[in-house]
Design a protein around this motif. Structure first.
Motif, PDB file in Angstrom:
ATOM      1  N   MET A 175       0.854  -1.181   0.000  1.00  0.00           N
ATOM      2  CA  MET A 175       0.000   0.000   0.000  1.00  0.00           C
ATOM      3  C   MET A 175       0.891   1.233   0.000  1.00  0.00           C
ATOM      4  O   MET A 175       1.758   1.392   0.839  1.00  0.00           O
ATOM      5  N   SER A 176       0.693   2.106  -0.960  1.00  0.00           N
ATOM      6  CA  SER A 176       1.509   3.313  -1.043  1.00  0.00           C
ATOM      7  C   SER A 176       1.105   4.288   0.049  1.00  0.00           C
ATOM      8  O   SER A 176      -0.013   4.291   0.531  1.00  0.00           O
ATOM      9  N   GLU A 177       2.052   5.128   0.436  1.00  0.00           N
ATOM     10  CA  GLU A 177       1.795   6.155   1.429  1.00  0.00           C
ATOM     11  C   GLU A 177       2.020   7.512   0.795  1.00  0.00           C
ATOM     12  O   GLU A 177       2.888   7.673  -0.063  1.00  0.00           O
ATOM     13  N   MET A 178       1.235   8.468   1.233  1.00  0.00           N
ATOM     14  CA  MET A 178       1.343   9.801   0.646  1.00  0.00           C
ATOM     15  C   MET A 178       0.918  10.826   1.681  1.00  0.00           C
ATOM     16  O   MET A 178       0.372  10.485   2.738  1.00  0.00           O
ATOM     17  N   GLU A 179       1.177  12.092   1.354  1.00  0.00           N
ATOM     18  CA  GLU A 179       0.760  13.190   2.208  1.00  0.00           C
ATOM     19  C   GLU A 179      -0.051  14.182   1.394  1.00  0.00           C
ATOM     20  O   GLU A 179       0.236  14.417   0.218  1.00  0.00           O
ATOM     21  N   ILE A 180      -1.067  14.733   2.040  1.00  0.00           N
ATOM     22  CA  ILE A 180      -1.969  15.692   1.404  1.00  0.00           C
ATOM     23  C   ILE A 180      -1.817  17.029   2.128  1.00  0.00           C
ATOM     24  O   ILE A 180      -2.030  17.107   3.341  1.00  0.00           O
ATOM     25  N   LEU A 181      -1.446  18.060   1.381  1.00  0.00           N
ATOM     26  CA  LEU A 181      -1.275  19.396   1.936  1.00  0.00           C
ATOM     27  C   LEU A 181      -2.482  20.248   1.581  1.00  0.00           C
ATOM     28  O   LEU A 181      -2.876  20.319   0.408  1.00  0.00           O
ATOM     29  N   ALA A 182      -3.079  20.881   2.570  1.00  0.00           N
ATOM     30  CA  ALA A 182      -4.238  21.757   2.350  1.00  0.00           C
ATOM     31  C   ALA A 182      -3.946  23.106   2.988  1.00  0.00           C
ATOM     32  O   ALA A 182      -3.488  23.180   4.135  1.00  0.00           O
ATOM     33  N   TRP A 183      -4.258  24.191   2.235  1.00  0.00           N
ATOM     34  CA  TRP A 183      -3.864  25.515   2.730  1.00  0.00           C
ATOM     35  C   TRP A 183      -4.752  26.594   2.128  1.00  0.00           C
ATOM     36  O   TRP A 183      -4.973  26.636   0.909  1.00  0.00           O
ATOM     37  N   ASN A 184      -5.253  27.466   2.978  1.00  0.00           N
ATOM     38  CA  ASN A 184      -5.925  28.684   2.537  1.00  0.00           C
ATOM     39  C   ASN A 184      -4.829  29.724   2.314  1.00  0.00           C
ATOM     40  O   ASN A 184      -4.354  30.361   3.248  1.00  0.00           O
ATOM     41  N   CYS A 185      -4.411  29.879   1.072  1.00  0.00           N
ATOM     42  CA  CYS A 185      -3.220  30.679   0.756  1.00  0.00           C
ATOM     43  C   CYS A 185      -3.501  32.175   0.705  1.00  0.00           C
ATOM     44  O   CYS A 185      -2.581  32.980   0.602  1.00  0.00           O
ATOM     45  N   ARG A 186      -4.779  32.573   0.697  1.00  0.00           N
ATOM     46  CA  ARG A 186      -5.151  33.991   0.659  1.00  0.00           C
ATOM     47  C   ARG A 186      -4.537  34.707  -0.548  1.00  0.00           C
ATOM     48  O   ARG A 186      -4.005  35.793  -0.431  1.00  0.00           O
ATOM     49  N   SER A 204      -3.092   4.540  10.627  1.00  0.00           N
ATOM     50  CA  SER A 204      -2.179   5.459  11.311  1.00  0.00           C
ATOM     51  C   SER A 204      -2.182   6.848  10.684  1.00  0.00           C
ATOM     52  O   SER A 204      -1.204   7.587  10.804  1.00  0.00           O
ATOM     53  N   ALA A 205      -3.263   7.191   9.983  1.00  0.00           N
ATOM     54  CA  ALA A 205      -3.351   8.526   9.388  1.00  0.00           C
ATOM     55  C   ALA A 205      -3.207   9.597  10.459  1.00  0.00           C
ATOM     56  O   ALA A 205      -3.711   9.446  11.573  1.00  0.00           O
ATOM     57  N   ARG A 206      -2.513  10.672  10.106  1.00  0.00           N
ATOM     58  CA  ARG A 206      -2.218  11.704  11.097  1.00  0.00           C
ATOM     59  C   ARG A 206      -2.357  13.082  10.465  1.00  0.00           C
ATOM     60  O   ARG A 206      -1.879  13.317   9.364  1.00  0.00           O
ATOM     61  N   VAL A 207      -3.010  13.986  11.189  1.00  0.00           N
ATOM     62  CA  VAL A 207      -3.186  15.363  10.737  1.00  0.00           C
ATOM     63  C   VAL A 207      -2.258  16.259  11.551  1.00  0.00           C
ATOM     64  O   VAL A 207      -2.235  16.187  12.784  1.00  0.00           O
ATOM     65  N   SER A 208      -1.500  17.095  10.871  1.00  0.00           N
ATOM     66  CA  SER A 208      -0.586  18.023  11.529  1.00  0.00           C
ATOM     67  C   SER A 208      -0.947  19.445  11.132  1.00  0.00           C
ATOM     68  O   SER A 208      -1.029  19.750   9.939  1.00  0.00           O
ATOM     69  N   ASN A 209      -1.194  20.280  12.116  1.00  0.00           N
ATOM     70  CA  ASN A 209      -1.357  21.714  11.872  1.00  0.00           C
ATOM     71  C   ASN A 209       0.032  22.341  11.875  1.00  0.00           C
ATOM     72  O   ASN A 209       0.676  22.441  12.926  1.00  0.00           O
ATOM     73  N   LEU A 210       0.504  22.731  10.688  1.00  0.00           N
ATOM     74  CA  LEU A 210       1.872  23.215  10.550  1.00  0.00           C
ATOM     75  C   LEU A 210       1.997  24.646  11.064  1.00  0.00           C
ATOM     76  O   LEU A 210       1.004  25.292  11.412  1.00  0.00           O
ATOM     77  N   LYS A 211       3.208  25.136  11.096  1.00  0.00           N
ATOM     78  CA  LYS A 211       3.451  26.495  11.571  1.00  0.00           C
ATOM     79  C   LYS A 211       2.984  27.515  10.530  1.00  0.00           C
ATOM     80  O   LYS A 211       3.026  27.239   9.328  1.00  0.00           O
ATOM     81  N   PRO A 212       2.546  28.696  10.952  1.00  0.00           N
ATOM     82  CA  PRO A 212       2.108  29.729   9.995  1.00  0.00           C
ATOM     83  C   PRO A 212       3.244  30.083   9.039  1.00  0.00           C
ATOM     84  O   PRO A 212       4.399  30.193   9.438  1.00  0.00           O
ATOM     85  N   ILE A 213       2.877  30.257   7.777  1.00  0.00           N
ATOM     86  CA  ILE A 213       3.903  30.578   6.783  1.00  0.00           C
ATOM     87  C   ILE A 213       3.540  31.808   5.957  1.00  0.00           C
ATOM     88  O   ILE A 213       4.415  32.522   5.477  1.00  0.00           O
ATOM     89  N   PRO A 262      -1.146  25.959   7.266  1.00  0.00           N
ATOM     90  CA  PRO A 262      -1.324  24.788   6.401  1.00  0.00           C
ATOM     91  C   PRO A 262      -1.639  23.551   7.238  1.00  0.00           C
ATOM     92  O   PRO A 262      -1.195  23.413   8.381  1.00  0.00           O
ATOM     93  N   VAL A 263      -2.409  22.645   6.654  1.00  0.00           N
ATOM     94  CA  VAL A 263      -2.777  21.382   7.305  1.00  0.00           C
ATOM     95  C   VAL A 263      -2.236  20.241   6.455  1.00  0.00           C
ATOM     96  O   VAL A 263      -2.425  20.223   5.236  1.00  0.00           O
ATOM     97  N   LEU A 264      -1.563  19.286   7.102  1.00  0.00           N
ATOM     98  CA  LEU A 264      -0.946  18.157   6.401  1.00  0.00           C
ATOM     99  C   LEU A 264      -1.577  16.863   6.886  1.00  0.00           C
ATOM    100  O   LEU A 264      -1.576  16.563   8.085  1.00  0.00           O
ATOM    101  N   LEU A 265      -2.137  16.095   5.946  1.00  0.00           N
ATOM    102  CA  LEU A 265      -2.730  14.789   6.248  1.00  0.00           C
ATOM    103  C   LEU A 265      -1.817  13.700   5.710  1.00  0.00           C
ATOM    104  O   LEU A 265      -1.590  13.620   4.505  1.00  0.00           O
ATOM    105  N   GLY A 266      -1.286  12.879   6.596  1.00  0.00           N
ATOM    106  CA  GLY A 266      -0.444  11.761   6.194  1.00  0.00           C
ATOM    107  C   GLY A 266      -1.240  10.474   6.172  1.00  0.00           C
ATOM    108  O   GLY A 266      -1.888  10.117   7.158  1.00  0.00           O
ATOM    109  N   THR A 267      -1.222   9.768   5.044  1.00  0.00           N
ATOM    110  CA  THR A 267      -1.952   8.505   4.913  1.00  0.00           C
ATOM    111  C   THR A 267      -0.980   7.369   5.196  1.00  0.00           C
ATOM    112  O   THR A 267      -0.346   6.835   4.293  1.00  0.00           O
TER     113      THR A 267
END
Length: 651
Positions: free
Chosen positions: A1-12, A212-221, A227-232
């Motif tokens: 099973m492949s693993e990937m990460e999904i990045l989501a961000w309101n870039c304004r 083991s999916a994990r959501v990380s609220n990243l630091k403001p950039i 940004p929010v990162l979802l790891g599958t």
């Protein structure tokens, strides 16, 4: 099973060069397979094509903005098997197929809720429509422009309960639940107001694929959204260099085997260390059998009575449980997430090192406090306490220990020493007397394991509600006191009292002993409670000198203590607001159960044992308002009958 990460961000506005540079930095740090952006504010297709080349993601699905508002973009890395499903001004929906030949397909939706409250109902209608289009395992990530609970907002006006309930109802309708997060509790902030508007939710079937999916609220950039990162992730085993040998445990059921006593006797008197392992030679891998049976039982309890259990489902449930019990990482003092073995070791050593390392002590002030204590030990008592330790006393102490609690690093619980005392007792007494009389102890004997578990302390013969009622009466008396003298209450956090007990202080209270100056008392040691009582004795003496309290303790002054032992300390006129935390707790429980395949018996068990018992602790001290009780009952009834949102069922 492949693993990937999904990045989501309101870039304004991704037309801003600062936003583009921030996006490049995120890509360099995380290499996501999917990038979902909203509020791109891009209406020019040419600019979007150029942006793909800049960031290195040639595959893109975009919804262009209308003027200077809105706009969505979903960037995909090469090598993904993705089929586009639908899009609108507020979502992009795709279907993903795993490329490992398993044939597993799941669904990913990037979502952007209406920012205005008057249009929020359209957000929930869109989510319901998307839910009814497919039964694939589903995850949704983005900005819902709403919070689930009042604790997800800080500052500003109080969020209306009905407004949050609409969000909870639509998640229930879609069989989605919140994945939680690592990092900052808020994803949006402006002018002193903080909210958790951005999140990832998903179905139970999706988490079965990625336990083991994990959501990380990243630091403001850039901008006011993080940004929010979802790891599958599917919880792969650690690298070969990080694999640990399983620790030895003496199992209590071994004592029932007729050969166990002879094996221990032969091994204890033998000088050879190459004895065959009783654990493997006699019982084999019984632990794996128990783990498998537990997984099977959990699967059966979660399925309807008419459903036939499958082997694959049992293994998946067991894998999911192991993933939840696994410690993925810890935050260090700088707030950096450490997930490697060396990183975890450094965090633990630093944390416990600072906890048990003695701090700066004002000796003159300490001595003035100690002088308040009057001696109470008579010479006769002291003579008795200083008498040599006997074998009878050592045996009696050992047999007072609970048989299966607190095994040391060697894996031997008190049961081992109690059961085979005739064989090993003489050596144990000799070792204990050697330490007690000489003050010297082998370092390896004092080793211990660090285990991160929640705990509570109880006093026999006393209910925890006794303390709560006392605190409530004190708070009520202070609130209604009208005398000119004035009164005060002092709330102390004693959660780390054992760990913070300075040994130099104990030496000052005890005129003699073998203690080495440092800090901390060992929990589980029969002597520790008595040493701790020395500290409380000094504090009790200090309370009799009020002026010294003001000089000695730096305390925060508040109008009232909000809670004590989990219950409110003072009830005002609005009791519904005071006990609103019960509704939030029940909502979180029900959200976790939604989407699970539960039989009627399973629902009945959850409602009676968990949901209806939730307010019991509070009700043991307080009468709840009738409208609050009706609301709790209504929520349980909706869960029992399967009502979702506006789709109510007759009952």
């Amino acid at each position: 099973m492949s693993e990937m990460e999904i990045l989501a961000w309101n870039c304004r506005g991704i037309g801003n060069e600062a936003a583009v540079q921030g996006l490049k930095k995120l890509i360099h740090q995380h290499h996501p397979s999917f990038i979902f952006l909203w509020e791109t504010k891009i209406s020019d297709p040419t600019y979007m094509r150029d942006l793909r080349l800049k960031i290195g993601y040639l595959n893109c699905e975009a919804v262009f903005s209308r003027g200077q508002s809105g706009g969505l973009a979903l960037f995909l890395s090469d090598g993904l098997d993705v089929r586009f499903r639908s899009k609108s001004n507020h979502h992009i929906d795709v279907e993903v197929r795993e490329s490992d030949g398993s044939g597993i397909a799941w669904r990913f939706t990037g979502f952007y809720g209406h920012p205005t409250l008057s249009e929020r109902h359209r957000t929930w209608s869109l989510l319901r429509e998307l839910c009814e289009q497919s039964a694939l395992p589903w995850t949704v990530i983005g900005d819902f422009n709403e919070i689930l609970h009042s604790s997800e907002k800080e500052g500003g006006c109080v969020r209306r309960e009905g407004q949050m309930q609409q969000f909870r109802d639509v998640l229930t309708f879609c069989d989605l639940f919140d994945f939680g997060y690592f990092g900052s509790p808020f994803t949006w902030s402006r002018a002193g107001v903080k909210c958790r508007l951005d999140r990832a939710v998903g179905s139970a079937s999706w988490t079965d694929i990625f336990p083991s999916a994990r959501v990380s609220n990243l630091k403001p950039i850039h901008g006011d959204h993080v940004p929010v990162l979802l790891g599958t992730y599917r919880s792969p085993p650690p690298p070969a260099g990080q694999r640990r040998r399983p620790r030895f445990h003496f199992e209590s059921f071994w004592v029932r085997h007729e050969a166990c006593a002879e094996v221990i006797k032969a091994g204890w008197v033998s000088d050879s260390w190459n004895q065959p392992m009783f654990q493997r030679s006699t019982f084999g891998r019984r632990g794996r059998e128990i783990e498998f049976l537990r997984g099977r039982l959990q699967s059966l309890l979660a399925l309807p009575v008419s459903t036939v259990n499958q082997q694959e489902s049992m293994e998946l449930k067991a894998s999911n449980r192991r993933a939840k019990n696994r410690l993925a990482g810890l935050f260090d003092n700088q707030g950096v997430w450490q997930s490697t073995e060396k990183g975890l070791e450094a965090v633990v050593i630093d944390s416990f090192g600072s906890m048990f390392r003695a701090g700066d002590v004002d000796l003159s002030h300490m001595n003035s406090v100690v002088d308040l204590v009057q001696p109470k030990v008579t010479p006769e008592m002291n003579s008795m306490l200083c008498a040599p330790y006997t074998a009878v006393e050592i045996r009696a102490t050992l047999f007072q220990m609970y048989p299966t609690k607190s095994p040391g690093p060697d894996g031997m619980p008190p049961l081992f020493f109690q059961q085979y005392w005739d064989t090993i007792g003489t050596d144990v007494v000799a070792a204990v007397q050697s330490f007690l009389h000489s003050g010297q102890l082998l370092a390896s004997i004092n080793y211990t394991h660090v285990c991160l578990i929640p705990k509570s302390a109880f006093i026999p013969g006393r209910l925890i509600t006794d303390n709560t009622l006392t605190a409530n009466e004190v708070s009520h008396f202070i609130h209604n006191n009208r005398s000119s003298d004035g009164v005060m209450s002092l709330k102390l956090d004693m959660s780390k009292a054992y760990d913070r007990m300075e040994w130099v202080f104990l030496e000052a209270v005890l005129p003699r002993g073998y203690l080495t100056p440092t800090r901390g008392l060992r929990q589980g040691d029969p002597l520790s409670p008595y040493l701790f009582l020395l500290g409380t004795e000094v504090f009790s003496a200090l309370l009799e000198h009020k002026q010294q309290i003001a000089d000695s303790l730096g305390v925060a002054i508040v109008d009232k203590h909000e809670k004590y032992l989990g219950l409110p300390t003072y009830l005002g006129w609005n009791k519904t607001e005071t006990f609103a935390y019960l509704q939030e707790s029940l909502n979180k429980k029900l959200e976790g159960w939604q989407g699970k395949l539960l039989s009627s018996a399973g629902k009945d068990l959850l409602v009676r044992v968990v949901a209806q018992a939730l307010p019991s602790y509070t009700m043991s001290c307080f009468l709840l308002p009738k409208n609050l009780c009706d609301s709790l009952h209504q929520k349980c009834a909706k869960f029992w009958w399967g009502s979702k949102g506006e789709n109510r069922k007759i009952h």
